[in-house]
Each structure stands twice: as C-alpha cells, then as structure tokens.
Scaffold this active site. Structure first.
Site, short mmCIF file in Angstrom:
data_model
loop_
_atom_site.label_atom_id
_atom_site.label_comp_id
_atom_site.label_asym_id
_atom_site.label_seq_id
_atom_site.Cartn_x
_atom_site.Cartn_y
_atom_site.Cartn_z
N ASP A 71 0.83 -1.20 0.00
CA ASP A 71 0.00 0.00 0.00
C ASP A 71 0.87 1.25 0.00
OD1 ASP A 71 -2.29 1.88 0.99
OD2 ASP A 71 -3.26 -0.07 0.81
N HIS A 104 -3.62 5.83 3.95
CA HIS A 104 -4.40 4.68 3.50
C HIS A 104 -3.84 3.37 4.05
CE1 HIS A 104 -6.00 1.85 0.32
NE2 HIS A 104 -7.08 2.57 0.58
N SER A 275 -11.55 -1.13 -0.13
CA SER A 275 -10.22 -1.12 0.48
C SER A 275 -10.29 -1.61 1.93
CB SER A 275 -9.61 0.28 0.45
OG SER A 275 -9.22 0.64 -0.85
#
Length: 405
Positions: A71, A104, A275
């Site tokens: 990520d 994220h 996600s």
C-alpha cells in the site's frame, strides 16, 4: 464524533498507455481527526461486533502470522502499530516503508492488527498478527502524482513478490485495475506457490475512471480473494464494483481504525469502501492461517467462501460473491466437501443427475393362473346354486296332514 469520510479521489498511474490502477486517497480529517493531534476513541469498532470477533479470538488471534500491507506505507509512530510491525520495504524511490503521507496503508494495517492502547477501543481483527509494510505508492498531492509515484502495476507486482519472499502468509492489496497485467498475474501465481494468499479489492466505482462492472485485478486472478464491501445493513451498494470475480464481502462503512500517527479516526461514514473490506478479510485469513497452517492459500480461501453468510447456500452472486465473511464459522467448519457451496480444493463438483421420468406400461399381460381362477369361479357358482336348490326344496315340500278325531 463529527462526521468523517474517506476523500474519494483517483490515484492513477499509466500502464503502458491505457491501464489505470486506482486506490483511495488520504483520509479527510474532521475536527476530531487531526493528523497533527493524537486523539483516541474509547469504543470498539462496530465491524468487530458484526464479525463476532471476540468469539473468534477464543480460537485464534493471528499469532505467528505475518500479513503484508502492500500500500502507501504504514505509520510506525502510531501507538497501535509500532509494536505490530516487522521488516518493511519501499518500492517508491527515496521513501521508506515505515511512513505514510496518505494514511491509506496505516488505516488498513490498523483494521488488521492494531494493538490495544490505553484510552482507545480500536483493535485489529487479528490483534496478534505481524504487519509487514510494503510501500508501492505515494500520492499526497497533484505534484507527487504527476511525478509518477502513484500506484503502478509493476510496483504492486514487485511488492507482492517481496511479501511472499519474506514469508507473509497473507498479502493485502487494497488496489485494483481493470486491465489484466502479466506482471500482476505472475506475481499472484508466484505468491500462491510460495504459500501466500493474496486478498485484494474487488474495486470502488467512485474512485475509478472505468465505472463499469467487471473484473478488477489482481483480485480477479483465480488464486486471489476478491472482496466487495457492505454497508451497515450488510448490503453491497453500488459503490462496490460487481462482477464474476467477486468472492466474498466484508464491512466497508463506518470504519474506526488507526489514523496517521495520530491515534484513531472514524472513516467512510457514508459510502462503502472495498479497500477497508479487504482488510477485514485479510485479518480473517490470518486467523485461519494460524489455526490451519497446513491448509495453505487454497484451503484458507475455501473456508472464507464456504462459511460466508448468504441466502442460498449453493449459489453466489456478482455483488457479494459467496456472501459476508464469518470468522468464527470459518474457524470451526468442516470443509470436507459435504456442504453445499463452493467446491473444496482437490474435489470435483458432483454432477447433477436427473432421474428419468417414470412411465406406465399399459401392455396387456396374460394371467398364468387364469384357468385355475376360472375353474374356481365355476365351482363357486355351482356350490352356490346347489345351496339355493336345497333351500328352495325345503320350502316347497308339502307337509304331512294331521288326522282329526
């Protein structure tokens, strides 16, 4: 808590000249979610209650299992995550894996394996798993995106391979592309051969330039697990890409998790995000990898699918796949192929045999004892006739006249 959402923005990178890889952008901070100020939320993530996490923890917590988060990096300064991290590698030039300008990857890592912190209710679904941060993109502003440090298939593929080489049993990829890329395909096959299960996003419509339903990669490769997102009512909304690639679903709305280096934050209060749903499936897979280490990627994937909650046990659909993951059921189910649903590894689906329609044969058949039956009938009639004759004879015979004096 003030309403917070995940900013819907496209982070894209060219593959050749056509393909786009998309990922959610940085979490947008509200007044109580300031990335420069540490704040803790003293409540347990709602998703853990819906997934019956505490019952699952009586059987497994992810101890001894490494989950790679491929990520934007993972922020090691977050108190929930520092003790959970192991190793790390960045495929973005001049940046390390233990940092996260986007937020994220840090949010994903917290869902999987956040450690308890005093004053906070945030904890991961696999709270004893280790997190291997693998940084494959950096995109905090337009300048960084134009500089070519957004997510690219070559970097994602390299990150998957590295995670497998480092012994990560579960590899979380909360990104997707509508283009089938040979590098991604080969990396998933490589990881599977090394004993790693790749869990990836089925795709988010709101952050994708291609908003049509259909396969997204690497999720759509047969060895991977493609994850859709459900809302707080456990329904898959239109924000989640639908298609034949979808395997299972998990909570992707109102996600209370780790936020940069600043403690906790509630994300995606409105729209669902695949996600975040992917992270909960990765955590569930980590529990399975601890309890059933010998079953390997195919066995863990089968458990996720076979025990998912759905209306019809023997069918899937293109929105939720085989249904909403159920960690405790996945940890306790018998997967010998006897139950309805997906076919167990190494087994073949039994053919459906339709019995032939029953027919009635009306062809006359001779009675082998017809003669005996006829004779018996005649003798019976003769007997009856004789009895009748005797009876009538007695009635009609004249009586003797009595003499009189």
């Amino acid at each position: 808590m003030n309403r917070t959402r995940l900013a819907a923005a496209v982070v894209s990178a060219l593959l050749g000249s056509t393909a786009l890889v998309t990922a959610a952008a940085a979490p947008a901070a509200a007044a109580t979610c300031d990335k420069d100020k540490t704040t803790y939320v003293n409540e347990e993530p709602q998703a853990l209650q819906r997934l019956n996490a505490r019952l699952a923890w009586t059987l497994a917590t992810g101890r001894g299992v490494t989950v790679a988060v491929v990520d934007s990096g993972v922020e090691a300064r977050n108190a929930h995550l520092g003790p959970a991290l192991t190793g790390g590698k960045s495929f973005v030039p001049d940046l390390g894996a233990r940092g996260d300008a986007v937020g994220h990857g840090t949010a994903i890592a917290g869902q999987i394996a956040a450690r308890p912190v005093k004053g906070s209710g945030v904890i991961g679904l696999a709270p004893d798993a280790r997190i291997l941060p693998v940084r494959v993109f950096y995109a905090d502003d337009e300048q960084s995106r134009s500089a070519g440090v957004g997510p690219r298939p070559d970097r994602i593929a390299a990150g998957i391979r590295h995670a497998a080489d480092q012994g990560a049993k579960i590899i979380n990829v909360s990104m997707s592309t509508p283009s089938d890329d040979a590098r991604l395909r080969d990396s998933v096959a490589y990881a599977t051969k090394k004993g790693s299960l790749v869990v990836a996003s089925a795709g988010n419509r709101n952050v994708s330039e291609n908003k049509n339903d259909g396969p997204r990669y690497p999720a759509a490769y047969p060895q991977a697990v493609a994850v859709a997102a459900v809302d707080t009512s456990d329904n898959v909304g239109e924000g989640s890409i639908h298609g034949p690639h979808v395997d299972v679903a998990a909570p992707g709305t109102r996600i209370l998790t780790t936020f940069y280096a600043a403690g906790d934050c509630l994300l995606e209060e409105e729209a669902e995000s695949t996600s975040f749903a992917t992270a909960y499936v990765s955590a569930t897979a980590a529990l399975l990898a601890q309890r059933f280490p010998g079953e390997g990627p195919a066995g863990w994937k089968h458990r996720l699918e076979a025990t998912a909650s759905r209306d019809q046990r023997d069918t899937r659909n293109d929105s939720a796949g085989w249904g909403l993951v159920q960690p405790y059921e996945a940890l306790t189910a018998l997967t010998d192929g006897s139950s309805s649903g997906p076919v167990a590894p190494g087994a073949t689906k039994a053919p459906v045999v339709t019995p032939p329609a029953a027919s009635i044969d009306l062809t006359p058949v001779s009675d082998p004892r017809a003669g005996e039956r006829t004779a018996a009938t005649w003798w019976s009639l003769l007997g009856v006739s004789a009895l009748v004759a005797l009876a009538l004879g007695g009635v009609l015979r004249p009586g003797r006249r009595r003499s009189t004096a």
